[in-house]
Design an enzyme around this catalytic site. Sequence first.
Site, PDB file in Angstrom:
ATOM      1  N   ASP A  61     -23.120 -24.545  26.258  1.00  0.00           N
ATOM      2  CA  ASP A  61     -23.701 -25.658  25.508  1.00  0.00           C
ATOM      3  C   ASP A  61     -22.995 -25.755  24.154  1.00  0.00           C
ATOM      4  OD1 ASP A  61     -25.286 -27.372  24.052  1.00  0.00           O
ATOM      5  OD2 ASP A  61     -27.182 -26.435  24.618  1.00  0.00           O
ATOM      6  N   ALA A  89     -17.381 -33.779  24.464  1.00  0.00           N
ATOM      7  CA  ALA A  89     -18.746 -33.631  24.995  1.00  0.00           C
ATOM      8  C   ALA A  89     -19.694 -34.528  24.216  1.00  0.00           C
ATOM      9  CB  ALA A  89     -19.198 -32.180  24.888  1.00  0.00           C
ATOM     10  N   ILE A  91     -23.682 -36.978  24.510  1.00  0.00           N
ATOM     11  CA  ILE A  91     -24.844 -37.483  25.242  1.00  0.00           C
ATOM     12  C   ILE A  91     -25.380 -38.683  24.464  1.00  0.00           C
ATOM     13  CG2 ILE A  91     -26.447 -35.852  24.115  1.00  0.00           C
ATOM     14  CD1 ILE A  91     -27.415 -35.720  27.302  1.00  0.00           C
ATOM     15  N   SER A 140     -17.163 -42.924  18.424  1.00  0.00           N
ATOM     16  CA  SER A 140     -17.544 -44.178  19.097  1.00  0.00           C
ATOM     17  C   SER A 140     -17.426 -45.283  18.063  1.00  0.00           C
ATOM     18  CB  SER A 140     -18.988 -44.080  19.585  1.00  0.00           C
ATOM     19  OG  SER A 140     -19.479 -45.358  19.931  1.00  0.00           O
ATOM     20  N   TYR A 153     -28.145 -41.825  18.598  1.00  0.00           N
ATOM     21  CA  TYR A 153     -26.737 -41.699  19.002  1.00  0.00           C
ATOM     22  C   TYR A 153     -25.829 -42.188  17.866  1.00  0.00           C
ATOM     23  CZ  TYR A 153     -22.487 -42.527  21.831  1.00  0.00           C
ATOM     24  OH  TYR A 153     -21.198 -42.546  22.329  1.00  0.00           O
ATOM     25  N   ALA A 155     -26.533 -42.432  14.717  1.00  0.00           N
ATOM     26  CA  ALA A 155     -26.601 -41.506  13.578  1.00  0.00           C
ATOM     27  C   ALA A 155     -25.692 -40.304  13.811  1.00  0.00           C
ATOM     28  CB  ALA A 155     -28.047 -41.047  13.372  1.00  0.00           C
ATOM     29  N   SER A 156     -25.685 -39.778  15.037  1.00  0.00           N
ATOM     30  CA  SER A 156     -24.849 -38.597  15.317  1.00  0.00           C
ATOM     31  C   SER A 156     -23.370 -38.940  15.223  1.00  0.00           C
ATOM     32  CB  SER A 156     -25.185 -38.021  16.704  1.00  0.00           C
ATOM     33  OG  SER A 156     -24.753 -38.885  17.742  1.00  0.00           O
ATOM     34  N   LYS A 157     -22.995 -40.142  15.632  1.00  0.00           N
ATOM     35  CA  LYS A 157     -21.580 -40.535  15.557  1.00  0.00           C
ATOM     36  C   LYS A 157     -21.177 -40.854  14.112  1.00  0.00           C
ATOM     37  CE  LYS A 157     -20.528 -40.167  19.986  1.00  0.00           C
ATOM     38  NZ  LYS A 157     -19.575 -39.163  20.506  1.00  0.00           N
TER      39      LYS A 157
END
Length: 269
Positions: A61, A89, A91, A140, A153, A155-157
Site C-alpha cells: 500500500d 498509483a 484512487i 490530473s 480527489y 484536493a489530493s491532486k
Amino acid sequence: MYADKVVAITGASSGLGATLAQRFAEEGADLALFALDEEGLLETAGLCRALGRNVVTSTGDVGKPEDCEKWVDASVAGLGKIDCLIACAGISMWAKFEEVEDVSIFRRLMDTNYLGIVHCVYYALPHIKTCKGQIVAISSIQGKIGVPLHTGYVASKHAVQGFFESLRTELVGTGVDVLTVLPHWLRGTNLRKAAFGKHGGALGSSSRKHSKESVTLDDASEAIIKAMKKRQRELIIPFKLRFLPWLHLINPKIVEYLVRRGVDKEDEA
Ligand SMILES: NC(=O)c1ccc[n+]([C@@H]2O[C@H](COP(=O)([O-])OP(=O)(O)OC[C@H]3O[C@@H](n4cnc5c(N)ncnc54)[C@H](OP(=O)(O)O)[C@@H]3O)[C@@H](O)[C@H]2O)c1
C-alpha cells in the site's frame, strides 16, 4: 534512451501504470513494479518479461511508508539502481460532498494519492539522485481546477501539485528532473470502477462508457515518454487542454461552466 535504465512504477497492476510498464519494456528498460493487487501486477510483469526485460514486483500500500521502503529496497537489490520513478498509483471518488456518508474517504484519498507519492519519493530519491534521473508524478488536470463530485480527489491532486512545485525548486542543480503529468479523462482504466461512491465503498462496474473526449492509454503513454525524453516540467494531456489553466486564471466562471458540462456528460455517457 531508456535502454538498460531502471524504471520504477507504482500502480502498475492496471490502467496507465500497466501500459507505461509495457512501453518502457519495449524501450529496453528494466522495471520495478508496485501495486496492491498481485494478480494484475504479475500479469504486467509477465508481459514485460516476455519482451526480455528484468522485472521486480512488490505488493503493498503506497499509503504505508514501510511498504514503499520495502519496495524501493527490493528494487535496488534486484535491479541495482533506480533511474526513474513514475508515481501512478491512485484512487478516485464520484459523489457529491453533501451526500458522502463515510467521511473517511477523504483521508483515504489523501493517503493514497498524496502521501503515497511522498512516501515513494522519500525512499527512492537518494537512488534517483545517484543516477541523475527523473521523477514523474501522475497528477490530473483536476490538480489545477475544481470539479464537481470529486472534492477529495481534486484536493489530493492539488496537494501533489504543490509538493512537486516545491520539491522541484529543492532539486535544482542535482541533475534530477521532475515531470508532473496532468491527464484529462483516460479510457480503459479501473479508476472509475474502484472510485469511492457516497457510501464509502467502490462504485463497482458501470455500464457507462467514457465519452469521446477521453484519451487512450497508448496515446497517454506515448505523450508521457516523449515528455520524459525532453525532460519537460509539465505535460497536459490531451494537448488541446493546455490553455485550460490559463483560461481558469482569466475567467474561472467559464472554466467552471465547461467542467460542470463535461462531468454531466461523463455521468450520462
Ligand atoms: N483514469 C482517468 O481518467 C485519469 C485521469 C487523470 C489522472 N489519472 C491518474 O492516473 C493514475 C492511474 O490511474 P488509472 O486511471 O490507470 O486507474 P487504475 O486502472 O485504477 O490504476 C490505479 C492503480 O493504482 C493502484 N493503487 C491504488 N491504490 C493503491 C495503493 N493504496 N497502493 C498501491 N497501489 C494502489 C492500483 O492497484 P490495485 O489494482 O492493486 O488496486 C492500480 O494499479 C492515477 O493517479 C489517477 O489519478 C487518471
